[in-house]
Design a protein around this motif. Structure first.
Motif, short mmCIF file in Angstrom:
data_model
loop_
_atom_site.label_atom_id
_atom_site.label_comp_id
_atom_site.label_asym_id
_atom_site.label_seq_id
_atom_site.Cartn_x
_atom_site.Cartn_y
_atom_site.Cartn_z
N PRO A 5 0.82 -1.22 0.00
CA PRO A 5 0.00 0.00 0.00
C PRO A 5 0.85 1.26 0.00
O PRO A 5 0.47 2.27 -0.57
CB PRO A 5 -0.82 -0.13 1.28
CG PRO A 5 -0.18 -1.19 2.09
CD PRO A 5 0.55 -2.08 1.15
N GLU A 6 2.04 1.18 0.62
CA GLU A 6 2.89 2.39 0.68
C GLU A 6 3.41 2.79 -0.69
O GLU A 6 3.82 3.93 -0.90
CB GLU A 6 4.04 2.16 1.68
CG GLU A 6 5.22 1.37 1.17
CD GLU A 6 5.02 -0.14 1.21
OE1 GLU A 6 3.87 -0.60 1.36
OE2 GLU A 6 6.01 -0.88 1.07
N TYR A 32 0.62 5.12 -2.05
CA TYR A 32 0.14 6.18 -1.18
C TYR A 32 0.33 7.57 -1.77
O TYR A 32 -0.52 8.43 -1.66
CB TYR A 32 0.86 6.07 0.16
CG TYR A 32 0.27 6.90 1.27
CD1 TYR A 32 -0.89 6.46 1.92
CD2 TYR A 32 0.84 8.09 1.66
CE1 TYR A 32 -1.44 7.21 2.93
CE2 TYR A 32 0.28 8.84 2.67
CZ TYR A 32 -0.86 8.39 3.30
OH TYR A 32 -1.41 9.15 4.30
N LYS A 33 1.49 7.79 -2.39
CA LYS A 33 1.78 9.15 -2.85
C LYS A 33 1.70 9.27 -4.36
O LYS A 33 2.12 10.27 -4.92
CB LYS A 33 3.17 9.54 -2.38
CG LYS A 33 3.15 9.82 -0.92
CD LYS A 33 4.36 10.52 -0.47
CE LYS A 33 4.22 10.83 1.01
NZ LYS A 33 5.49 10.91 1.66
N GLN A 54 14.97 -1.43 -2.68
CA GLN A 54 15.42 -0.06 -2.93
C GLN A 54 16.80 -0.10 -3.57
O GLN A 54 17.74 -0.62 -2.97
CB GLN A 54 15.49 0.69 -1.60
CG GLN A 54 16.14 2.05 -1.68
CD GLN A 54 15.13 3.18 -1.71
OE1 GLN A 54 14.14 3.14 -1.01
NE2 GLN A 54 15.39 4.18 -2.52
N ARG A 102 -6.07 10.95 -10.54
CA ARG A 102 -7.50 11.27 -10.44
C ARG A 102 -8.23 10.89 -11.71
O ARG A 102 -7.65 10.86 -12.78
CB ARG A 102 -7.67 12.76 -10.20
CG ARG A 102 -7.44 13.14 -8.78
CD ARG A 102 -8.06 14.49 -8.51
NE ARG A 102 -7.37 15.18 -7.42
CZ ARG A 102 -7.40 14.81 -6.16
NH1 ARG A 102 -8.08 13.74 -5.80
NH2 ARG A 102 -6.77 15.49 -5.24
N LYS A 122 9.51 -7.35 3.86
CA LYS A 122 8.35 -8.24 3.76
C LYS A 122 8.40 -8.98 2.43
O LYS A 122 8.99 -8.48 1.47
CB LYS A 122 7.08 -7.44 3.90
CG LYS A 122 6.98 -6.25 2.97
CD LYS A 122 5.78 -5.41 3.31
CE LYS A 122 5.78 -4.12 2.53
NZ LYS A 122 4.66 -3.28 2.86
#
Lengths: 563, 273
Positions: free
Chosen positions: A73-74, A77-78, A348, A82, A330
């Motif tokens: 989900p992270e 998030y950003k 990362q 739309r 995870k």
């Protein structure tokens, strides 16, 4: 009759030997035609016109991709898109939702994308997501390198039976090409093990990865599949694995037909590691590039990393387990019955990390050292090495030494000192970029109507705001990046879908699959398969097959198989 | 310079109010502020449609104080990412107050919702009454919790306070629900009241102090010693405390300080000292 004329653009159409000539492209009913009158006109003067982009390896759909979305989900998030009057809302970043995937590819001028890893058992899910990926034409490759039916037939050297099964699975799963991931290793992973190299026998099966690769290569030829075998090598992601990669390429050298390519090595950056361990880790790109330069039967794509937070997901369960142990992030790991496995770990890539920095140079070194752009294609193995939205950045790196040097200054010092990349001066031309992102990929996929702008080709066109006459691109990498991030126009099947980087229309894309015509009929092998299904599978045979109506716009490519 | 926002109506849909922050308001005229956009449910609104705007904002964020009046429990992300200045919520606040804030102060005079100060990097948040779950926590799925700053809750806090916390201080003067300090990597949590237990699950470092009763200690924590007192950022807290080390399942070296006098049910661990 719907027509459109793209006027006065600088056209790059490498398949038809057009490199930056000023010419008009006429479109009628979604196809390129010689001439058209009384129609809409796009003034492309001062702009670059290319065939729509083609991506032969991008994880955009399927149960694994969806698990990745749920796991992170992270990641979304950003990065929120739309709803607009023509588009639906969605989220990014490294694993965008299906609609957002379609829109983002179209904005960059890409119109054909292949999902490279479909567990046959999860084919329905994959096609449901592909149906929901707008604008793009797409397809999916079933994973066959550790499939029990394939392994058993190949062990007994029954190539025709293996071919019949593969032809059947293409029809049953609506698949496009043969995909091998860590051949044999995924079967071993079902028992918590892996294969060490290309000659290490698969436990319980008494067959080596070499035999699997050679066998499926033969099967591919028997069936005259449009694409070559699509191989993710053994030992991927381990230092010193470039030798396994060379062995993999050599193993099918003798099977080549008239010098035509018969093996595609995917995300080769991950398979070009030299050194004994992570400390002595270095690039093996030179050896691989040398082999590829000397032989005609291999093509490869980059899997170029970008320094960002992304999600790794492959069918290579054992590799993903190692990655989990390394990062402690995870993770998800899965064994798909008798077919394959998979895993997901967020990752990362950091500039200051020695290994990541070297990985960054390996991809670019491969692209720059392999002289023939028809053999090496731009991908990020989305999302493993970075999201596909990084393509404009990679194009800029390849076209501009200045852009590479800027990143070079910021990466890990030790990596900078050891890397080969600074010694390479080559810069891609726009024509070579058109090959590496479109023409070459369409050619190796066997998509005759894609990747070029000749008569009868699909009217998939990307128009970029680059004037090759006025601008010195190599000294202006930002302009390259800007132009490729937001296409001035993207035309899909004759319809304008993107204007100035904004979606203007959402159309439905087709799903390609390979329909092998074989005699005797493939239905004859079904009773035999049914028996195995009863014994080993958790699903009923009839529920396994993807019916035709499950695809919203199916486009079978019919080939004559010799089974 | 003080700017006053008065809630005009009772909110029924969530209002995404990240524009309410000294950084956005600084240097703007009253009319400009009234015209800022925010979302009420799926409708785009101007700030003035939801709040009465009064007063003047400072020329820089540090000179700007924002007072917000009314029941704001339906709002989200007030003061998100702020760097300086002050926000006073005179009433209940909603979720995600001070999310990712880097500096400045926020005072909530009523209750605050969940994710108070989530992923914050600096600044001070004070809540006069109770706060919800995940205070100083990480975004869903992320492993980057609070990385600096101070959160003070005068009432009770919900579950998973300081989840994935990496630095900073959380002070809870009331009780804390279960799983305070879950996945904690560093930083300090002080609970002056009681804890519902399961403290510091998966923690690898950092410090959790409970002055009241802790209902239970996870079996992956082991008793290390008994300390007479402990120090938090220079302030001394009188003990004595049982000191546990864990979470051993994660090879962790986090510390739990549990009051000896309030936790008689833990007396048996003294056998292992």
């Amino acid at each position: 009759m719907k027509g459109l004329l793209v006027k006065d653009g600088f056209v790059f159409d490498p398949m038809n030997n057009v490199a930056g000539e000023k010419m008009d492209i006429a479109i009628c009913n979604g196809k390129i035609v010689e001439k058209i009158d009384n129609c809409g006109v796009i003034d492309a003067s001062g702009m670059t016109v290319m065939p729509g982009g083609v991506d032969l390896h991008s994880h955009i759909a399927g149960s694994k991709v969806n698990s990745g979305r749920l796991l992170r989900p992270e990641d979304h998030y950003k990065d929120v898109e739309r709803k607009t009057p023509v588009t639906r809302s969605g989220v990014g970043y490294s694993i965008p939702s299906t609609f957002t995937t379609g829109y983002r590819y179209a904005r960059m001028g890409w119109t054909t994308v292949m999902d490279p890893a479909m567990a046959p058992l999860k084919a329905k899910h994959t096609h449901e997501e592909l149906n929901d990926t707008p604008i793009l034409d797409k397809g999916s490759y079933p994973l066959l390198g550790s499939n029990w039916f394939v392994l058993e037939h190949l062990r007994a050297k029954e190539y025709k039976d293996a071919a019949a099964y593969v032809a059947w699975i293409m029809r049953a799963t609506k698949g496009y090409a043969i995909k091998l991931v860590n051949p044999g290793g995924l079967e071993a992973w079902g028992f918590g093990r892996n294969v060490r190299d290309i000659d290490d026998p698969v436990p319980n099966f008494d067959i080596t990865p070499r035999e699997i690769i050679q066998g499926l290569c033969k099967v591919n030829q028997l069936l005259s599949m449009p694409h070559t075998i699509h191989v993710h090598t053994n030992n991927l992601g381990k230092p010193g694995n470039y030798t396994a990669t060379l062995e993999t390429m050599k193993s099918v050298e003798n099977l080549a037909n008239n010098g035509k390519p018969n093996i595609h090595l995917t995300h080769c950056q991950f398979s070009a590691f030299a050194g004994e361990d992570w400390r002595s880790f270095r690039s093996g790109s030179e050896e691989i590039a040398k082999y590829v330069n000397d032989h005609t039967h291999v093509t490869l794509d980059l899997g170029q990393i970008v320094f960002t937070n992304t999600t790794t997901m492959t069918a290579d369960g054992p590799f993903q387990f190692i990655l989990y142990q390394m990062t402690g992030n995870k993770w998800v790991n899965n064994d798909v019955e008798i077919e394959t496995s998979s895993g997901i770990v967020p990752f990362q890539y950091k500039r200051k990390n020695y290994v990541h920095a070297i990985q960054w140079t390996i991809g670019l070194e491969l692209a720059l050292q392999i002289r023939d752009p028809w053999k090496v294609f731009i991908t990020t193995d989305h999302p493993n090495a970075g999201p596909f939205t990084a393509y404009p950045r990679i194009v800029a790196w390849l076209m501009s030494r200045k852009a590479r040097d800027e990143i070079m200054k910021k990466i890990n010092k030790k990596a900078r000192a050891r890397a080969l990349l600074p010694s390479i001066d080559r810069e891609y031309t726009l024509d070579e970029i058109a090959i590496a992102t479109r023409a070459g990929q369409a050619k190796i996929l066997g998509l005759e109507n894609k990747g070029h702008l000749g008569m009868g080709a699909d009217a998939d066109i990307a128009i970029y705001n680059i004037n090759p006459e006025k601008k010195d691109l190599a000294s202006n990498p930002k302009a390259i990046r800007r132009a490729f991030s937001n296409a001035a126009y993207t035309i899909k099947a004759g319809e304008i879908v993107v204007k100035d980087g904004e979606i203007t229309k959402s159309v439905v894309g087709r799903t390609y699959w390979t329909n092998v015509k074989a005699s005797p009929s493939l239905l004859e092998i079904e009773p035999e398969l049914q028996e195995v299904f009863e014994e080993y599978y958790t699903v009923k045979f009839d529920n396994y097959i993807v019916p035709n109506h499950h695809l919203s716009a199916a486009n079978p490519i019919t080939v004559e198989g010799r089974v | 310079m003080t700017l006053i926002l008065k809630l005009k109506k009772k909110l029924s849909a969530p209002v995404s109010a990240e524009c309410i922050s000294p950084d956005t308001f600084a240097g703007k005229q009253e009319s400009e502020i009234a015209g800022l956009t925010l979302w009420e449910g799926n409708r785009k609104r101007q700030l003035s449609e939801i709040f009465e705007v009064e007063g003047i904002s400072g020329s820089s964020p540090s000179e700007t104080t924002i007072h917000i009046k009314g029941d704001l429990s339906k709002t989200r992300r007030i003061g998100a990412g702020m760097t300086e200045g002050r926000i006073v919520i005179q009433g209940n606040g909603g979720m995600h107050i001070g999310e990712e804030m880097k500096g400045g102060t926020i005072l909530v005079e009523g209750n605050a919702g969940s994710w108070l100060g989530s992923a914050m990097k600096g600044g001070v948040i004070e809540v006069k009454r109770n706060a919800g779950d995940y205070i100083g926590g990480a975004h869903r799925g992320s492993t980057k919790g609070m990385r600096g700053g101070v959160i003070i809750v005068h009432g009770n806090a919900g579950s998973e306070a300081g989840s994935h916390m990496r630095k900073g201080l959380i002070k809870i003067f009331g009780d804390a629900d279960q799983f305070a300090g879950i996945y904690m990597k560093d930083g300090t949590i002080v609970v002056h009241g009681n804890s519902r237990g399961r403290l510091g699950a998966f923690m690898t470092s950092g410090k959790i102090v409970v002055c009241g009763k802790a209902e239970s200690v996870l079996p992956t924590f082991s008793i290390d010693k008994i300390n007479r007192k402990t120090k938090i950022h220079g302030d001394e807290i009188a003990g004595p405390f049982y000191v546990f080390v864990g979470d051993l399942a994660e090879h962790g070296n986090g510390k739990l300080y549990l009051s000896q006098t309030e936790n008689e049910h833990l007396k048996s661990v003294e056998l292992f000292l």
